[in-house]
Design an enzyme around this catalytic site. Structure first.
Site, short mmCIF file in Angstrom:
data_model
loop_
_atom_site.label_atom_id
_atom_site.label_comp_id
_atom_site.label_asym_id
_atom_site.label_seq_id
_atom_site.Cartn_x
_atom_site.Cartn_y
_atom_site.Cartn_z
N ASN A 13 0.81 -1.22 0.00
CA ASN A 13 0.00 0.00 0.00
C ASN A 13 0.84 1.27 0.00
O ASN A 13 0.32 2.36 -0.15
CB ASN A 13 -0.96 0.01 1.18
CG ASN A 13 -0.24 0.08 2.50
OD1 ASN A 13 0.83 -0.50 2.66
ND2 ASN A 13 -0.78 0.82 3.44
N LYS A 215 8.71 -10.82 0.47
CA LYS A 215 9.53 -9.62 0.64
C LYS A 215 9.89 -9.38 2.11
O LYS A 215 10.94 -8.80 2.41
CB LYS A 215 8.85 -8.39 0.04
CG LYS A 215 7.65 -7.83 0.79
CD LYS A 215 7.95 -6.50 1.42
CE LYS A 215 6.78 -5.87 2.17
NZ LYS A 215 5.67 -6.62 2.65
N LYS A 277 5.67 -11.32 8.50
CA LYS A 277 6.29 -10.14 9.11
C LYS A 277 6.86 -10.46 10.49
O LYS A 277 7.99 -10.09 10.80
CB LYS A 277 5.28 -8.99 9.22
CG LYS A 277 4.80 -8.52 7.85
CD LYS A 277 3.89 -7.32 7.96
CE LYS A 277 3.05 -7.16 6.72
NZ LYS A 277 3.80 -7.24 5.45
P1 ADP Z 1 1.90 -5.80 3.03
O1 ADP Z 1 1.58 -5.41 1.63
O2 ADP Z 1 2.27 -4.63 3.86
O3 ADP Z 1 2.85 -6.95 3.14
P2 ADP Z 1 -0.18 -7.65 3.93
O4 ADP Z 1 -1.60 -7.51 3.54
O5 ADP Z 1 0.61 -8.76 3.33
O6 ADP Z 1 0.49 -6.23 3.66
O7 ADP Z 1 -0.08 -7.81 5.52
C1 ADP Z 1 -0.68 -6.87 6.41
C2 ADP Z 1 -2.07 -7.33 6.82
O8 ADP Z 1 -2.01 -8.43 7.74
C3 ADP Z 1 -2.86 -6.33 7.61
O9 ADP Z 1 -3.44 -5.36 6.78
C4 ADP Z 1 -3.92 -7.21 8.31
O10 ADP Z 1 -5.10 -7.26 7.54
C5 ADP Z 1 -3.31 -8.61 8.28
N1 ADP Z 1 -3.18 -9.29 9.58
C6 ADP Z 1 -3.30 -10.63 9.75
N2 ADP Z 1 -3.14 -11.01 11.02
C7 ADP Z 1 -2.89 -9.87 11.72
C8 ADP Z 1 -2.62 -9.60 13.09
N3 ADP Z 1 -2.56 -10.57 14.01
N4 ADP Z 1 -2.41 -8.32 13.47
C9 ADP Z 1 -2.47 -7.33 12.55
N5 ADP Z 1 -2.71 -7.51 11.24
C10 ADP Z 1 -2.92 -8.77 10.81
MG MG Z 2 2.51 -8.97 2.42
#
Ligand code: ADP
Ligand code: MG
Length: 314
Positions: A13, A215, A277
């Site tokens: 994003n 990534k 992450k």
């Molecule tokens: P990015 O493009 O930054 O890698 P992702 O969509 O792959 O984004 O990962 C971030 C998303 O992970 C958040 O927007 C949220 O919807 C999701 N998510 C899943 N589990 C959790 C959690 N335990 N705490 C916070 N976010 C979470």
């Molecule tokens: Mg991601």
């Protein structure tokens, strides 16, 4: 004052609109906002390396491949990842240079095409899991499976999609150069899309691999290889949470790796989004001192001050 080496991994994003068409103008506007949010960190003068995802962008390159395949021979996936490193690097680099100039911060910006060695025997090659590119009707999907040997899966009722392996990153070829450029003061953009997956052939040559590297995991490896003092993962959410999306959701603030490991076992983090992450943060911290932060760009300064975000350290 001792300089800290900082690696910032940008989520999807940070460079691509969530609604919208994804025009270059939209991407430039988002890159500008992201750069504004990174500016205070860059203005400190600390060595900084910026990495980024490429999900939507490489998806569009693959779609273009399909739409034009009778006119232009389609490129393999490693080449598609390479082209997103170039285009996204350019957009980000230009936005950063403009932001630096507007704020009279004298630093240069360089984008590094980054290759990453993946293990030839990685079990991911037996089990492709990462959906990429456009959606297809069932008949077309069956044909592609036969003609091009693609693994295809049904994706949540939206159609059929190619799936590719997501092997573990083993070594980043350019890490020494990335560190050196950062230490002399240049802002380095590297490892776009998790890096271009390559392997060693029988003869010892490097060859591209049709796969995608996560990534977050690749960024953790780079953070270790350049001996980063701080590893920041910027995403959509202000912090990692317990019981995410449930009524009793709770933010995770300051946390130790061993406690985070317990939360992983309890299943608090979704595979493919937050799980990589937190795993990346743990990989980076394994056997080393350092600080890893998971937050969104808006909260970066507060998180660095210890007042926001998820902050992981021993
Ligand atoms: P990015 O493009 O930054 O890698 P992702 O969509 O792959 O984004 O990962 C971030 C998303 O992970 C958040 O927007 C949220 O919807 C999701 N998510 C899943 N589990 C959790 C959690 N335990 N705490 C916070 N976010 C979470
Ligand atoms: Mg991601």
């Amino acid at each position: 004052m001792k300089r800290r080496i900082i690696l910032v991994a940008l989520g999807g994003n940070a460079l691509f609109p969530e609604g919208g068409k994804g025009t270059v103008e939209e991407q430039e506007a988002i890159a500008k906002r992201t750069c504004e949010q990174l500016l205070p960190l860059i203005a400190t003068g600390d060595p900084i390396v910026i990495t980024h995802g490429n999900g939507p962008q490489v998806g569009r390159v693959l779609l273009r491949n399909e739409l034009l395949r009778d006119q232009i021979p389609p490129a393999p996936l490693d080449v598609c990842v390479g082209s997103t490193e170039g285009t996204m690097g350019y957009i980000l680099q230009q936005a950063l240079l403009n932001e630096l100039r507007r704020n009279s911060v004298e630093r240069y910006v360089v984008t590094m095409i980054t290759q990453v060695i993946v293990g030839r025997d990685d079990p991911a090659f037996q089990n492709p899991t990462k959906p990429i590119g456009p959606f297809f009707e069932k008949d077309k999907a069956d044909a592609l499976q036969v003609e091009r040997g693609w693994a295809m899966v049904e994706d949540a009722g939206r159609g059929y999609r190619r799936v590719v392996p997501s092997p573990k990153p083993e070594r980043i070829i350019q890490s020494k150069m990335i560190r050196r450029l950062a230490v002399v003061g240049h802002v380095v953009i590297a490892l776009g899309g998790g890096g271009i997956p390559i392997r060693r052939s029988e003869s010892g040559d490097y060859v591209g691999v049709e796969a995608v590297i996560d990534k977050d995991l690749a960024s953790a490896l780079l953070a270790s290889q350049i001996k980063a003092d701080i590893f920041i993962i910027l995403t959509r959410v202000p912090h990692a949470s317990l019981n995410y999306g449930k009524p009793d959701e709770r933010p995770i603030g300051e946390i130790q790796p061993r406690v985070l490991r317990r939360y992983i076992r309890q299943g608090h983090f979704q595979a493919g989004s937050m799980l990589p992450k937190v795993e990346a943060a743990l990989n980076y911290l394994s056997g080393r001192r350092g600080l890893s932060i998971i937050t969104r760009a808006e909260d970066l300064q507060e998180a660095l001050a210890g007042r926001a975000g998820t902050r992981i350290r021993h």
